[in-house]
Design a protein around this motif. Structure first.
Motif, PDB file in Angstrom:
ATOM      1  N   UNK A   1       4.609-106.765  36.924  1.00 55.69           N
ATOM      2  CA  UNK A   1       3.252-106.384  37.288  1.00 55.69           C
ATOM      3  C   UNK A   1       2.402-105.873  36.143  1.00 55.69           C
ATOM      4  N   UNK A   2       2.758-106.281  34.916  1.00 50.58           N
ATOM      5  CA  UNK A   2       1.989-105.826  33.755  1.00 50.58           C
ATOM      6  C   UNK A   2       1.305-107.002  33.076  1.00 50.58           C
ATOM      7  N   UNK A   3       0.330-106.675  32.240  1.00 48.66           N
ATOM      8  CA  UNK A   3      -0.375-107.682  31.471  1.00 48.66           C
ATOM      9  C   UNK A   3      -0.299-107.344  29.985  1.00 48.66           C
ATOM     10  N   UNK A   4      -0.471-108.341  29.136  1.00 45.39           N
ATOM     11  CA  UNK A   4      -0.663-108.017  27.720  1.00 45.39           C
ATOM     12  C   UNK A   4      -1.938-107.193  27.557  1.00 45.39           C
ATOM     13  N   UNK A   5      -1.988-106.384  26.510  1.00 39.73           N
ATOM     14  CA  UNK A   5      -3.202-105.593  26.251  1.00 39.73           C
ATOM     15  C   UNK A   5      -4.385-106.510  25.955  1.00 39.73           C
ATOM     16  N   UNK A   6      -4.187-107.511  25.091  1.00 40.90           N
ATOM     17  CA  UNK A   6      -5.197-108.508  24.771  1.00 40.90           C
ATOM     18  C   UNK A   6      -4.868-109.820  25.478  1.00 40.90           C
ATOM     19  N   UNK A   7      -5.863-110.660  25.739  1.00 40.78           N
ATOM     20  CA  UNK A   7      -5.541-111.999  26.251  1.00 40.78           C
ATOM     21  C   UNK A   7      -4.630-112.738  25.272  1.00 40.78           C
ATOM     22  N   UNK A   8      -3.742-113.546  25.809  1.00 35.84           N
ATOM     23  CA  UNK A   8      -2.805-114.312  24.983  1.00 35.84           C
ATOM     24  C   UNK A   8      -2.977-115.795  25.285  1.00 35.84           C
ATOM     25  N   UNK A   9      -3.227-116.580  24.258  1.00 38.16           N
ATOM     26  CA  UNK A   9      -3.214-118.039  24.367  1.00 38.16           C
ATOM     27  C   UNK A   9      -1.942-118.540  23.713  1.00 38.16           C
ATOM     28  N   UNK A  10      -1.065-119.140  24.512  1.00 34.14           N
ATOM     29  CA  UNK A  10       0.178-119.703  23.994  1.00 34.14           C
ATOM     30  C   UNK A  10      -0.077-121.175  23.712  1.00 34.14           C
ATOM     31  N   UNK A  11       0.170-121.594  22.479  1.00 30.59           N
ATOM     32  CA  UNK A  11      -0.115-122.972  22.072  1.00 30.59           C
ATOM     33  C   UNK A  11       1.165-123.610  21.555  1.00 30.59           C
ATOM     34  N   UNK A  12       1.647-124.613  22.283  1.00 30.49           N
ATOM     35  CA  UNK A  12       2.854-125.323  21.893  1.00 30.49           C
ATOM     36  C   UNK A  12       2.467-126.688  21.306  1.00 30.49           C
TER      37      UNK A  12
END
Length: 381
Positions: free
Chosen positions: A127-138
């Motif tokens: 139920x937690x989120x990263x502090x900043x938005x995260x874009x995961x790019x593969x």
């Protein structure tokens, strides 16, 4: 992933390794992308899948919201490996031997992809989120130099405040704060054919000219300045009884700085034939620019090292890596880039490729804390 346990993390890695994904096999790399996409969805990611181009597989992006708005973290990983399909059933099967887990691509870099995703899945499951938005790019083609992905990587980096790269740690656990630039140059000589017996004097040998050029090129190596030029492949001629008309060679160049790259480039492009009747062409191929440690990268490293210390382990220091990664592109743009956050292990691109199972828990927990604590202020952006 509600709980982080060694067994759960190892099983997650095994699932990545079980899907063989050599760069040139588009269907295989896209199968890897399907697996990664499922994980990104489970972590709360909004999916963008960009159809492959230039003969490579798809680019996969998952955007995970953070507690904060604004530019966030770009997490980079690549899905392709150098190992052909069949390696898993042959020379490099999945196996555990003490603290080592073996498999194709496990160190470079499926282990790193897996622990980064496990950290994001753990945050979502609790139920937690990263502090900043995260874009995961593969990325589908890093092992080929990222020819179809570079522009996309650079576009994404410009829209983010921080870049984290899940490439493996080096030298027993060091994080990467800079990388040498890597360039490929292609030399081609064109001579004049002739019968190697009766008319040998009328010929102009492309191979003989290339041999002279190879000596001149490798003489540009300067170990004191960590500049290396290696002629790794060379071919030429069609028959032993013919003065060869064509020869080709590939030069692999590593340089520590932009200034060194410009210097080497100028020297290579200024090469002239020893024999004026032989034509010499020099062409620049794929190029990863060097990136150097900046104050912002130092702050990122210090933050990560401090988090590791609070978790009870050391990251073993920092390093400037001789090998390239997609972090070269982002770091060269001036975006604070911390690389080498993946697993600890050894043997990349060999049949001894392995990770240390004991590195999975601490490295995954480090990712969790990075996602929870990183803000633009940490890197001074």
């Amino acid at each position: 992933m509600q709980s982080l346990t060694p067994d759960a993390l190892l099983e997650a890695v095994r699932q990545w390794v079980a899907i063989e994904s050599p760069t040139q096999d588009v269907a295989a790399v896209n199968r890897m992308a399907d697996h990664a996409q499922g994980l990104l969805v489970a972590a709360g990611g909004r999916i963008e899948r960009i159809a492959g181009s230039m003969g490579y597989a798809d680019i996969l992006i998952g955007r995970i919201p953070g507690e904060m708005e604004g530019p966030g973290i770009l997490l980079l990983g690549h899905m392709d490996t150098v190992h052909p399909v069949g390696t898993l059933a042959g020379a490099l099967p999945w196996r555990i031997d003490g603290d080592r887990a073996y498999g194709p691509g496990i160190y470079d870099m499926k282990g790193g992809n897996s622990i980064a995703m496990s950290a994001l899945l753990h945050l979502a499951a609790t139920g937690r989120r990263p502090r900043m938005p995260v874009s995961v790019m593969f990325i589908p083609d890093e092992e080929a130099g990222s020819p179809s992905s570079r522009a996309r990587i650079e576009d994404e980096a410009r829209r983010h405040a921080i870049v984290l790269v899940a490439e493996p740690s080096g030298d027993g656990g060091r994080l990467t704060v800079g990388r040498h630039g890597i360039a490929r140059y292609y030399l081609k000589t064109t001579g004049k054919p002739a019968h190697a017996g009766a008319y040998h004097a009328k010929g102009r040998s492309a191979i003989r000219e290339m041999a002279r050029q190879i000596l001149a090129v490798e003489a540009m190596t300067d170990y004191d300045r960590t500049i290396t030029l290696n002629v790794g492949t060379m071919s030429g001629g069609t028959h032993e009884n013919m003065v060869p008309i064509h020869a080709e060679a590939c030069v692999y160049v590593l340089v520590p700085t932009r200034e060194a790259e410009a210097e080497v480039r100028a020297k290579l492009m200024a090469l002239t034939p020893h024999d004026p009747e032989v034509k010499l062409d020099v062409t620049l191929g794929l190029f990863r620019p060097p990136y150097v440690k900046t104050p912002a990268i130092q702050k990122l490293y210090d933050h990560a090292a401090g988090l590791a210390r609070s978790l009870g382990f050391e990251v073993a220091g920092e390093r400037i890596a001789g090998g390239g990664s997609d972090g070269n592109f982002t770091g060269a743009l001036g975006v604070p880039t911390l690389d080498g956050l993946g697993v600890v292990g050894d043997g990349p691109h060999t049949h001894d490729e392995h990770l240390l199972v004991s590195s999975l828990m601490p490295r995954t927990k480090l990712y969790v804390r990075l996602f929870e604590t990183l803000t633009p202020a940490v890197a001074g952006t």
